[in-house]
Motif scaffolding. Sequence first.
Motif, mmCIF file in Angstrom:
data_model
loop_
_atom_site.group_PDB
_atom_site.id
_atom_site.type_symbol
_atom_site.label_atom_id
_atom_site.label_comp_id
_atom_site.label_asym_id
_atom_site.label_seq_id
_atom_site.Cartn_x
_atom_site.Cartn_y
_atom_site.Cartn_z
ATOM 1 N N UNK A 225 -12.627 0.425 -10.940
ATOM 2 C CA UNK A 225 -11.811 -0.106 -9.721
ATOM 3 C C UNK A 225 -10.472 0.231 -9.861
ATOM 4 N N UNK A 226 -9.831 0.982 -8.624
ATOM 5 C CA UNK A 226 -8.472 1.483 -8.803
ATOM 6 C C UNK A 226 -7.747 0.889 -7.575
ATOM 7 N N UNK A 227 -6.547 0.491 -8.060
ATOM 8 C CA UNK A 227 -5.433 -0.078 -7.017
ATOM 9 C C UNK A 227 -4.119 0.553 -7.149
ATOM 10 N N UNK A 228 -3.457 0.623 -6.020
ATOM 11 C CA UNK A 228 -2.176 1.486 -6.123
ATOM 12 C C UNK A 228 -1.313 0.497 -5.486
ATOM 13 N N UNK A 229 -0.111 0.498 -6.304
ATOM 14 C CA UNK A 229 1.030 -0.570 -5.745
ATOM 15 C C UNK A 229 1.722 0.021 -4.647
ATOM 16 N N UNK A 230 2.237 1.385 -4.920
ATOM 17 C CA UNK A 230 3.214 2.171 -3.732
ATOM 18 C C UNK A 230 2.221 2.968 -2.965
ATOM 19 N N UNK A 231 2.164 2.470 -1.664
ATOM 20 C CA UNK A 231 1.464 3.444 -0.787
ATOM 21 C C UNK A 231 1.927 3.453 0.500
ATOM 22 N N UNK A 232 2.942 2.710 0.925
ATOM 23 C CA UNK A 232 3.220 2.635 2.312
ATOM 24 C C UNK A 232 4.074 3.848 2.686
#
Length: 292
Positions: free
Chosen positions: A49-56
Amino acid sequence: MRKIVWLAVAVTALAARPLGAQTPVPLTIVAAENFYGDIATQLAAPDAKVSSVLSNPDEDPHMFEASPSVARALSAARIVIYNGADYDPWMDKLLGAARSANRQAIVVADLVHKQAGDNPHLWYDTATVAAAAKALSAALVAADPARMALYDRRLGVFLASLQPIDAKVAAMRATYYGMSVTATEPVFGYMAAALGLTMRNERFQLAVMNDTEPAASDIVAFESDLRHRRVRVMLYSSQATDNSAKRLLRIAEQANVPVVGITETEPPGQTYQAWMTGELDALAAALAKAGS
Ligand SMILES: [Zn+2]
Protein backbone atom coordinates in the motif's frame (compact mmCIF):
# COMPACT_ATOMS: atom_id res chain seq x y z
CA MET A 1 7.25 33.85 2.85
CA ARG A 2 4.10 31.79 2.58
CA LYS A 3 3.96 28.55 4.51
CA ILE A 4 1.56 25.85 3.47
CA VAL A 5 0.29 22.97 5.52
CA TRP A 6 -1.18 20.19 3.41
CA LEU A 7 -3.33 17.42 4.66
CA ALA A 8 -2.60 14.66 2.19
CA VAL A 9 -5.85 12.73 1.84
CA ALA A 10 -4.16 9.41 1.06
CA VAL A 11 -1.87 9.70 4.05
CA THR A 12 -4.77 10.55 6.35
CA ALA A 13 -6.66 7.49 5.12
CA LEU A 14 -3.64 5.29 5.68
CA ALA A 15 -3.08 6.61 9.18
CA ALA A 16 -6.71 5.99 10.08
CA ARG A 17 -6.58 2.35 9.01
CA PRO A 18 -7.27 0.12 12.02
CA LEU A 19 -4.54 -2.40 12.72
CA GLY A 20 -6.88 -5.30 13.53
CA ALA A 21 -5.36 -8.62 14.53
CA GLN A 22 -7.61 -10.61 12.17
CA THR A 23 -6.70 -8.76 8.96
CA PRO A 24 -3.10 -9.12 7.75
CA VAL A 25 -1.39 -5.73 7.81
CA PRO A 26 -0.29 -4.91 4.26
CA LEU A 27 3.24 -3.83 3.50
CA THR A 28 3.07 -0.04 3.64
CA ILE A 29 5.30 2.37 1.77
CA VAL A 30 5.28 6.13 2.30
CA ALA A 31 6.96 8.32 -0.30
CA ALA A 32 7.64 11.93 0.57
CA GLU A 33 7.15 12.91 -3.11
CA ASN A 34 4.60 11.48 -5.51
CA PHE A 35 7.10 10.55 -8.27
CA TYR A 36 8.84 8.20 -5.83
CA GLY A 37 5.39 7.00 -4.77
CA ASP A 38 4.57 6.24 -8.41
CA ILE A 39 7.80 4.26 -8.82
CA ALA A 40 7.03 2.37 -5.60
CA THR A 41 3.55 1.60 -6.94
CA GLN A 42 4.97 0.31 -10.22
CA LEU A 43 7.33 -1.99 -8.28
CA ALA A 44 5.09 -3.05 -5.42
CA ALA A 45 1.38 -2.89 -6.27
CA PRO A 46 -0.81 -4.72 -5.51
CA ASP A 47 1.40 -6.30 -2.85
CA ALA A 48 1.95 -3.09 -0.91
CA LYS A 49 0.00 0.00 0.00
CA VAL A 50 1.71 3.14 -1.24
CA SER A 51 0.96 6.71 -0.24
CA SER A 52 2.66 9.97 -1.15
CA VAL A 53 2.90 13.12 0.92
CA LEU A 54 3.75 15.77 -1.70
CA SER A 55 1.42 15.47 -4.66
CA ASN A 56 -0.35 18.80 -5.11
CA PRO A 57 0.56 20.17 -8.57
CA ASP A 58 -0.58 23.68 -7.60
CA GLU A 59 1.68 24.21 -4.61
CA ASP A 60 5.38 24.81 -4.11
CA PRO A 61 7.06 21.76 -2.50
CA HIS A 62 9.88 23.93 -1.16
CA MET A 63 7.34 25.65 1.11
CA PHE A 64 5.88 22.45 2.54
CA GLU A 65 5.44 21.83 6.24
CA ALA A 66 4.29 18.43 7.42
CA SER A 67 1.08 17.88 9.34
CA PRO A 68 0.60 15.39 12.22
CA SER A 69 -1.11 12.95 9.81
CA VAL A 70 2.19 12.60 7.92
CA ALA A 71 3.97 11.68 11.15
CA ARG A 72 1.35 9.02 11.89
CA ALA A 73 1.65 7.52 8.40
CA LEU A 74 5.43 7.39 8.69
CA SER A 75 5.32 5.62 12.03
CA ALA A 76 3.23 2.85 10.43
CA ALA A 77 5.36 2.49 7.28
CA ARG A 78 7.69 -0.43 6.61
CA ILE A 79 9.46 1.37 3.77
CA VAL A 80 9.96 5.12 3.48
CA ILE A 81 11.50 6.89 0.49
CA TYR A 82 12.36 10.56 0.26
CA ASN A 83 14.54 12.84 -1.80
CA GLY A 84 17.04 14.27 0.71
CA ALA A 85 19.60 16.96 -0.29
CA ASP A 86 17.61 19.40 1.88
CA TYR A 87 14.56 19.14 -0.38
CA ASP A 88 12.41 17.59 2.34
CA PRO A 89 14.13 18.36 5.68
CA TRP A 90 10.81 17.73 7.45
CA MET A 91 11.28 14.01 6.69
CA ASP A 92 14.51 13.78 8.70
CA LYS A 93 12.76 15.48 11.60
CA LEU A 94 9.68 13.24 11.49
CA LEU A 95 11.67 10.02 11.12
CA GLY A 96 13.97 11.07 13.97
CA ALA A 97 10.96 11.75 16.19
CA ALA A 98 9.26 8.41 15.41
CA ARG A 99 11.99 5.79 15.44
CA SER A 100 11.13 2.28 14.30
CA ALA A 101 13.35 -0.78 14.12
CA ASN A 102 11.00 -2.25 11.54
CA ARG A 103 11.31 0.53 8.97
CA GLN A 104 13.67 0.86 6.02
CA ALA A 105 14.35 4.44 4.92
CA ILE A 106 15.68 5.21 1.44
CA VAL A 107 17.23 8.64 0.90
CA VAL A 108 17.59 9.07 -2.85
CA ALA A 109 20.28 11.77 -2.58
CA ASP A 110 22.48 9.37 -0.59
CA LEU A 111 22.24 6.77 -3.38
CA VAL A 112 23.80 9.18 -5.89
CA HIS A 113 26.11 11.06 -3.50
CA LYS A 114 24.20 14.35 -3.57
CA GLN A 115 23.87 16.62 -0.58
CA ALA A 116 22.48 19.91 0.65
CA GLY A 117 23.63 22.63 -1.75
CA ASP A 118 23.38 20.41 -4.85
CA ASN A 119 20.43 20.86 -7.20
CA PRO A 120 17.80 18.86 -5.26
CA HIS A 121 15.56 18.03 -8.27
CA LEU A 122 17.21 14.62 -8.56
CA TRP A 123 14.32 12.82 -10.26
CA TYR A 124 14.99 14.76 -13.47
CA ASP A 125 17.93 12.37 -13.94
CA THR A 126 16.84 8.92 -15.11
CA ALA A 127 20.01 7.31 -13.71
CA THR A 128 19.00 8.57 -10.26
CA VAL A 129 15.48 7.25 -10.76
CA ALA A 130 16.93 3.86 -11.73
CA ALA A 131 19.03 3.87 -8.54
CA ALA A 132 15.94 4.73 -6.49
CA ALA A 133 13.99 1.89 -8.12
CA LYS A 134 16.76 -0.62 -7.38
CA ALA A 135 16.89 0.48 -3.73
CA LEU A 136 13.10 0.26 -3.44
CA SER A 137 13.10 -3.20 -4.97
CA ALA A 138 15.80 -4.39 -2.55
CA ALA A 139 13.78 -3.00 0.38
CA LEU A 140 10.67 -4.80 -0.87
CA VAL A 141 12.56 -8.09 -1.11
CA ALA A 142 13.96 -7.61 2.40
CA ALA A 143 10.50 -6.89 3.82
CA ASP A 144 8.66 -9.56 1.84
CA PRO A 145 11.18 -12.22 0.63
CA ALA A 146 8.46 -14.64 -0.46
CA ARG A 147 7.69 -12.38 -3.43
CA MET A 148 11.30 -11.85 -4.51
CA ALA A 149 10.81 -13.17 -8.05
CA LEU A 150 7.82 -10.91 -8.53
CA TYR A 151 9.67 -7.80 -7.31
CA ASP A 152 12.67 -8.68 -9.49
CA ARG A 153 10.46 -9.01 -12.55
CA ARG A 154 8.71 -5.68 -11.91
CA LEU A 155 12.08 -3.97 -11.43
CA GLY A 156 13.20 -5.30 -14.80
CA VAL A 157 10.06 -3.96 -16.45
CA PHE A 158 10.52 -0.57 -14.80
CA LEU A 159 14.19 -0.20 -15.76
CA ALA A 160 13.38 -1.19 -19.35
CA SER A 161 10.68 1.48 -19.44
CA LEU A 162 13.31 4.16 -18.81
CA GLN A 163 15.21 3.21 -21.96
CA PRO A 164 12.90 5.04 -24.41
CA ILE A 165 13.35 8.20 -22.32
CA ASP A 166 17.13 7.84 -22.46
CA ALA A 167 16.92 7.22 -26.22
CA LYS A 168 14.87 10.38 -26.66
CA VAL A 169 17.39 12.37 -24.61
CA ALA A 170 20.24 11.03 -26.75
CA ALA A 171 18.42 11.91 -29.99
CA MET A 172 17.62 15.43 -28.79
CA ARG A 173 21.20 15.90 -27.58
CA ALA A 174 22.47 15.05 -31.03
CA THR A 175 20.25 17.77 -32.55
CA TYR A 176 20.29 20.53 -29.95
CA TYR A 177 23.67 20.17 -28.22
CA GLY A 178 25.08 23.46 -26.97
CA MET A 179 21.93 25.54 -27.52
CA SER A 180 21.21 28.13 -24.83
CA VAL A 181 18.05 27.89 -22.79
CA THR A 182 16.90 29.44 -19.54
CA ALA A 183 14.50 28.57 -16.74
CA THR A 184 12.66 30.25 -13.91
CA GLU A 185 13.77 27.52 -11.45
CA PRO A 186 16.44 24.77 -11.52
CA VAL A 187 13.80 22.00 -11.69
CA PHE A 188 14.84 20.75 -15.16
CA GLY A 189 18.58 21.18 -14.48
CA TYR A 190 19.76 17.57 -14.63
CA MET A 191 17.71 16.85 -17.74
CA ALA A 192 19.01 20.01 -19.45
CA ALA A 193 22.57 18.87 -18.67
CA ALA A 194 21.84 15.40 -20.08
CA LEU A 195 20.52 17.10 -23.25
CA GLY A 196 23.74 19.08 -23.56
CA LEU A 197 21.88 22.38 -23.35
CA THR A 198 23.60 25.48 -22.01
CA MET A 199 21.59 26.71 -19.05
CA ARG A 200 21.60 30.46 -18.42
CA ASN A 201 20.52 32.54 -15.37
CA GLU A 202 21.18 29.87 -12.75
CA ARG A 203 21.61 32.38 -9.90
CA PHE A 204 18.14 33.74 -10.57
CA GLN A 205 16.74 30.19 -10.53
CA LEU A 206 18.30 29.41 -7.15
CA ALA A 207 16.85 32.57 -5.65
CA VAL A 208 13.35 31.64 -6.83
CA MET A 209 13.78 28.09 -5.54
CA ASN A 210 14.86 29.36 -2.13
CA ASP A 211 12.01 31.88 -2.06
CA THR A 212 14.44 34.79 -1.80
CA GLU A 213 14.48 37.96 -3.85
CA PRO A 214 16.64 37.56 -6.99
CA ALA A 215 19.42 40.15 -7.30
CA ALA A 216 18.48 43.14 -9.48
CA SER A 217 21.44 42.45 -11.78
CA ASP A 218 20.29 38.83 -12.26
CA ILE A 219 16.78 39.99 -13.16
CA VAL A 220 18.18 42.48 -15.68
CA ALA A 221 20.41 39.78 -17.24
CA PHE A 222 17.48 37.36 -17.52
CA GLU A 223 15.19 39.97 -19.12
CA SER A 224 17.95 40.93 -21.53
CA ASP A 225 18.40 37.28 -22.56
CA LEU A 226 14.70 37.13 -23.42
CA ARG A 227 14.42 40.52 -25.15
CA HIS A 228 17.50 39.83 -27.26
CA ARG A 229 16.50 36.21 -27.78
CA ARG A 230 19.83 34.86 -26.58
CA VAL A 231 17.96 31.78 -25.37
CA ARG A 232 16.00 29.38 -27.59
CA VAL A 233 13.47 28.38 -24.94
CA MET A 234 12.38 29.38 -21.46
CA LEU A 235 11.41 26.53 -19.11
CA TYR A 236 8.70 27.80 -16.82
CA SER A 237 8.12 26.09 -13.51
CA SER A 238 4.40 26.40 -12.91
CA GLN A 239 4.47 25.43 -9.22
CA ALA A 240 6.48 28.37 -7.93
CA THR A 241 4.32 31.45 -7.60
CA ASP A 242 7.18 33.92 -7.63
CA ASN A 243 6.20 37.32 -9.07
CA SER A 244 9.49 37.94 -10.86
CA ALA A 245 9.08 34.56 -12.62
CA LYS A 246 5.57 35.54 -13.71
CA ARG A 247 6.91 38.81 -15.10
CA LEU A 248 9.50 36.88 -17.11
CA LEU A 249 6.72 34.76 -18.56
CA ARG A 250 5.12 37.89 -20.02
CA ILE A 251 8.45 39.18 -21.35
CA ALA A 252 9.18 35.81 -23.01
CA GLU A 253 5.78 35.87 -24.68
CA GLN A 254 6.32 39.44 -25.91
CA ALA A 255 9.76 38.52 -27.26
CA ASN A 256 8.45 35.35 -28.94
CA VAL A 257 10.73 33.09 -26.92
CA PRO A 258 8.93 29.73 -26.71
CA VAL A 259 7.91 28.81 -23.17
CA VAL A 260 7.77 25.19 -22.02
CA GLY A 261 5.83 24.55 -18.82
CA ILE A 262 7.31 21.98 -16.47
CA THR A 263 6.18 20.73 -13.09
CA GLU A 264 8.06 19.81 -9.98
CA THR A 265 5.68 17.08 -8.78
CA GLU A 266 4.16 14.43 -11.02
CA PRO A 267 0.85 15.57 -12.57
CA PRO A 268 -2.18 13.57 -11.37
CA GLY A 269 -3.02 10.52 -13.48
CA GLN A 270 0.40 10.31 -15.15
CA THR A 271 3.27 7.89 -14.71
CA TYR A 272 6.84 9.07 -14.24
CA GLN A 273 7.65 7.79 -17.72
CA ALA A 274 4.72 9.59 -19.42
CA TRP A 275 5.47 12.78 -17.50
CA MET A 276 9.14 12.91 -18.57
CA THR A 277 8.28 11.90 -22.14
CA GLY A 278 5.65 14.64 -22.37
CA GLU A 279 7.99 17.34 -21.12
CA LEU A 280 10.79 16.20 -23.45
CA ASP A 281 8.41 16.18 -26.42
CA ALA A 282 7.18 19.69 -25.55
CA LEU A 283 10.77 20.90 -25.26
CA ALA A 284 11.77 19.26 -28.56
CA ALA A 285 8.83 20.96 -30.30
CA ALA A 286 9.78 24.34 -28.81
CA LEU A 287 13.45 23.97 -29.74
CA ALA A 288 12.48 23.01 -33.29
CA LYS A 289 10.17 26.02 -33.51
CA ALA A 290 12.81 28.35 -32.13
CA GLY A 291 15.29 27.12 -34.73
CA SER A 292 13.03 27.71 -37.73
ZN1 LIG B 1 12.01 22.93 -6.79
